[in-house]
Structures are given as structure tokens and as C-alpha cells.
Write a protein that holds these residues in place. Structure first.
Motif, short mmCIF file in Angstrom:
data_model
loop_
_atom_site.label_atom_id
_atom_site.label_comp_id
_atom_site.label_asym_id
_atom_site.label_seq_id
_atom_site.Cartn_x
_atom_site.Cartn_y
_atom_site.Cartn_z
N PRO A 396 -11.00 8.02 1.93
CA PRO A 396 -11.32 7.59 0.57
C PRO A 396 -10.52 8.32 -0.49
O PRO A 396 -10.13 7.74 -1.51
N GLN A 397 -10.28 9.60 -0.28
CA GLN A 397 -9.49 10.36 -1.26
C GLN A 397 -8.08 9.78 -1.37
O GLN A 397 -7.54 9.64 -2.48
N ARG A 398 -7.49 9.45 -0.22
CA ARG A 398 -6.15 8.88 -0.25
C ARG A 398 -6.15 7.50 -0.92
O ARG A 398 -5.20 7.13 -1.61
N GLU A 399 -7.25 6.73 -0.76
CA GLU A 399 -7.36 5.45 -1.45
C GLU A 399 -7.29 5.64 -2.96
O GLU A 399 -6.60 4.90 -3.67
N VAL A 400 -8.01 6.65 -3.45
CA VAL A 400 -8.01 6.91 -4.89
C VAL A 400 -6.63 7.35 -5.36
O VAL A 400 -6.16 6.96 -6.43
#
Length: 430
Positions: A396-400
Motif C-alpha cells: 500500500p505504501q508503494r501504491e501511494v
């Protein structure tokens, strides 16, 4: 002095495939049919973002299609508006400020009831889930999910709850009558009966399922508009409404002007493109069948006359439009829009451009099957088309981070792009 027909009551339903076009019509209607100086404009939306987007359009200068000001707007969520309408029409003494079966009080009631029920044979599945729960975290999470589930049942599946309250462990099916619940499923009816017993029979009439029929019956049997009902209600940017809410808006339309903007991606009737199309055959259809489409479709011909994305992902929107058709009386209001929209109440416009996203939108609008869309469009140059992109991320962090980079690049490459032109959607914002 305002024209007597300016705020004539009735449910008016406007279909369109672009939210911007629907917004323009709503703004034009509000500008040309103003309320009184001290009246609030009641607008029902499904999110604060949609509300702000509509307010900015209203506040825009008149040369940009706005009114120059956005004031006296009472923006609400449909559920809150409906409950306030119940209280206003039936009386505050007859309808409590909060139902004992609303989600928040129900959560804590379930927290208290669950330990008492786990030894009963029906609740073996829950007992297994709640094992090793020394800090009650599992119990709270389960109670929260169940409270939300029962809250939705009261709106969408009140018939199931009525059967469960009567001791029937079954669910009603639209096509096949009833289905008896399996042994692993009967804990839901048993839990609902335990909740009702804990609430007490005298409080059951305070639930939405108990109040809604009284509200509808009262408005059907009265001849004067209750003072608590606004003279106009605008429903905008809501992708789907339950049958209970639509029924309430339709009966409110006896006394108030209800303008409902519906985002509909296809200009043809598309209820028949799904496997259970028999459910959707009803006398009135707002949209016409696409020329050349057969009257009946089965699994072997489905893909030949339907857009697969619409068929796979459009179930909720399809059912919503079907519900609207049950309350739609187009001939009663179409002439009212002649002055501001040339009489158009179906605002379907062909997408601009030939990029991939526009092609997809056009195919859905025209209900093109795959064989036809391959013949209609030229071969795609993928390296030159960035209108529709997919990114795979490992967390999820990489998505952001990817989203952040893409937004910065979009702003840098297009000076006309504004933050209000962008929407970020996620399945669960938490």
C-alpha cells in the motif's frame, strides 16, 4: 413573483453518461427556478467530495455556467435526510432521534449479547471465530461487522429480517422463491431474534423497517404538504439508492419537487445483458432496446450483444436503473426542461477523442460487443496512449508513492489541471 409551475411537485429523473453534464443541468435548474430568499436548498449526496464539487460549480461566475454564489445549501446524506423526514412527518414523539437498531447502538448490544449466545448450537461458527479472544478484540470486530450487516439488511433486505423474526430460517430470492439456510448459516436468523428479544417488542416499531411503512402510508393519505418537508430535494452524484429510499422520495414527490440526476453509462436498455435478465422484464423501460439486439439472450449469445465490462461490473447500477423505472413518469415532467435544456432529459453525449479511455466509454455508451468494437476502432498504439494505465505495486505504501509521482507529473505536464479535476478512489480509505 415566481411562476406557479416553477416548483411544481413531482419526481423528475434525469439520465446522463457524464457527471459534468448532469451538474450543468442541476445548476441551470436551480438558477432559473430559485427558492425563496430564506429557504435552504436540500441536496442529497453520497460523499462530501461530490458536495464540494457541486458547490464550486454553483459558486462559479455566471459566464462560466454558475450562479456566482453558493449559499443556503443544506447538504445531507440520504439516510440522515430520510430519518429526519420520518421524524418531521410522523412527529418527534412518534419517532426517536435514534433507532435502537441503528448501527452504533446495535454494536454495543451485540458486544453484550454474543458471550451469552455462544453455547447454543446455532452459534458454533461464531464460537470458533471468537476462540482465544482474551482482550475482546475479536468480539468487538465481529460486533462491528455484524452491526453494519444488520443495518444494511434493514434497508435492503427487510423481508429477510421479517422472516427471521417470524422464526423462518430462510432468505427470499427474487427468482426462485425462498432458500432454506444451511446449518452453518442459521446463526444469523438466531442472532437477529436474540437482538429483537433484547430490544423488546415495544421498541421494534422504532426501527427503520417499522417506521418506513407508516411514513409512506401517512404521505399517501394526506392532501397537504407537511411543513417539515422541503419544497425541493435534489439528489446528485449517488450511484445507487435502496428501494426503501426511492419509495420515500417518490412519495415525497407528491408534495415536493424531487430532481434526481442519474449517472447512466449506456444510452440503451442494458438490463438484458446479464444472465438473470428475466428479473428485469417490466412494463416500463426508460431506455429503448439497442437496434438489432435480440429480445432474449442466453449464455451462448450473451457475449455477442453485450459489453463485457458493463455486464461484469454493472449489476448494482443496472438494478438501480430498474428500480427507477418503477417510479418514472417521464411524460409528466419532460416539458418543464424545454426552456433550459431543449426538453432533453436523457443527456447522453459521445465521449471526445479517440484514445483508449474514450473508446471504452463510447463502447459502453453504444453497447458494442467485442466483435463490433474490434471492427469499429483502429489498432491501438499502446506506447502512445496513456489514458488508461495499470500499475502493480508490492505494498500500500508503494501504491501511494506511485500515485504521488503520477499526480506531480500530471500537474507539471498540464498547467490547466486543477486539484478539483482529480478524484482518488480506494476500496477502503482506512
Amino acid at each position: 413573483m415566481q411562476d406557479a409551475d416553477t416548483l411544481a411537485p413531482g419526481l423528475m429523473i434525469i439520465h446522463g453518461n457524464r457527471l459534468e453534464t448532469l451538474r450543468e443541468l442541476v445548476v441551470d435548474w436551480m438558477r432559473t427556478h430559485p427558492l425563496g430568499p430564506l429557504e435552504n436548498e436540500v441536496i442529497l449526496v453520497q460523499s462530501n467530495g461530490i458536495a464540494q464539487w457541486l458547490q464550486m460549480a454553483l459558486a462559479a461566475d455566471t459566464d462560466q455556467g454558475g450562479s456566482g454564489i453558493a449559499a443556503a445549501l443544506d447538504v445531507q446524506l440520504p439516510a440522515r435526510f430520510l430519518w429526519d423526514s420520518y421524524r418531521g412527518v410522523l412527529g418527534r414523539d412518534a419517532v426517536p432521534e435514534q433507532s435502537p437498531l441503528d448501527k452504533q447502538p446495535l454494536l454495543w448490544r451485540l458486544m453484550r449479547l454474543l458471550p451469552e449466545l455462544l453455547e447454543q448450537p446455532e452459534f458454533v461458527p461464531l464460537k470458533r471465530f471468537l476462540a482465544d479472544d482474551s482482550d475482546c478484540r475479536k468480539r468487538y470486530q465481529l460486533a462491528e461487522r455484524l452491526a453494519d450487516l444488520f443495518d444494511q439488511y434493514q434497508v435492503y433486505r427487510a423481508d429477510w429480517l421479517n422472516d427471521w423474526a417470524a422464526g423462518e430460517d430462510r432468505i427470499g430470492l427474487a427468482r426462485e422463491g425462498f432458500r432454506q439456510l444451511e446449518a452453518e448459516e442459521v446463526w444469523q436468523p438466531a442472532l437477529w431474534r436474540a437482538v429483537l428479544a433484547d430490544v423488546g417488542i415495544e421498541r421494534l416499531s422504532d426501527s427503520r423497517a417499522g417506521i418506513h411503512p407508516r411514513f409512506v402510508e401517512h404521505l399517501l393519505n394526506t392532501e397537504q404538504r407537511p411543513a417539515s418537508l422541503p419544497r425541493r430535494v435534489i439528489v446528485f452524484g449517488i450511484s445507487s439508492l435502496p428501494a426503501q429510499t426511492l419509495e420515500a422520495l417518490a412519495v415525497i414527490g407528491r408534495f415536493s419537487q424531487v430532481l434526481l440526476g442519474v449517472l447512466n453509462p449506456c444510452q440503451f436498455h442494458w438490463g438484458d445483458i446479464v444472465a438473470d435478465q428475466d428479473l428485469l422484464r417490466h412494463q416500463y423501460r426508460r431506455q429503448q432496446r439497442r437496434p438489432g439486439a435480440p429480445v432474449q439472450l442466453d449464455d451462448s449469445t450473451l457475449h455477442q450483444h453485450a459489453h463485457p465490462l458493463l455486464a461484469a461490473w454493472g449489476k448494482q447500477g443496472r438494478d438501480y436503473i430498474n428500480l427507477l423505472d418503477q417510479h418514472d413518469e417521464r411524460a409528466a415532467y419532460e416539458a418543464r426542461f424545454a426552456a433550459i435544456n431543449g426538453g432533453r432529459v436523457d443527456l447522453f453525449d459521445e465521449p471526445q477523442g479517440s484514445h483508449l479511455l474514450a473508446q471504452l466509454q463510447s463502447d459502453i455508451l453504444e453497447l458494442r460487443p467485442l466483435t463490433e468494437t474490434r471492427e469499429h476502432w483502429p489498432a491501438l498504439q499502446a506506447e502512445q496512449d496513456h489514458s488508461l494505465r495499470f500499475h502493480l505495486a508490492h505494498s500500500p505504501q508503494r501504491e501511494v508513492e506511485i500515485l504521488h509521482d503520477q499526480l506531480l507529473d500530471a500537474f507539471a505536464s498540464d498547467p490547466t489541471l486543477k486539484p478539483r479535476d482529480i478524484i482518488v478512489m480506494v476500496p477502503d480509505v482506512n
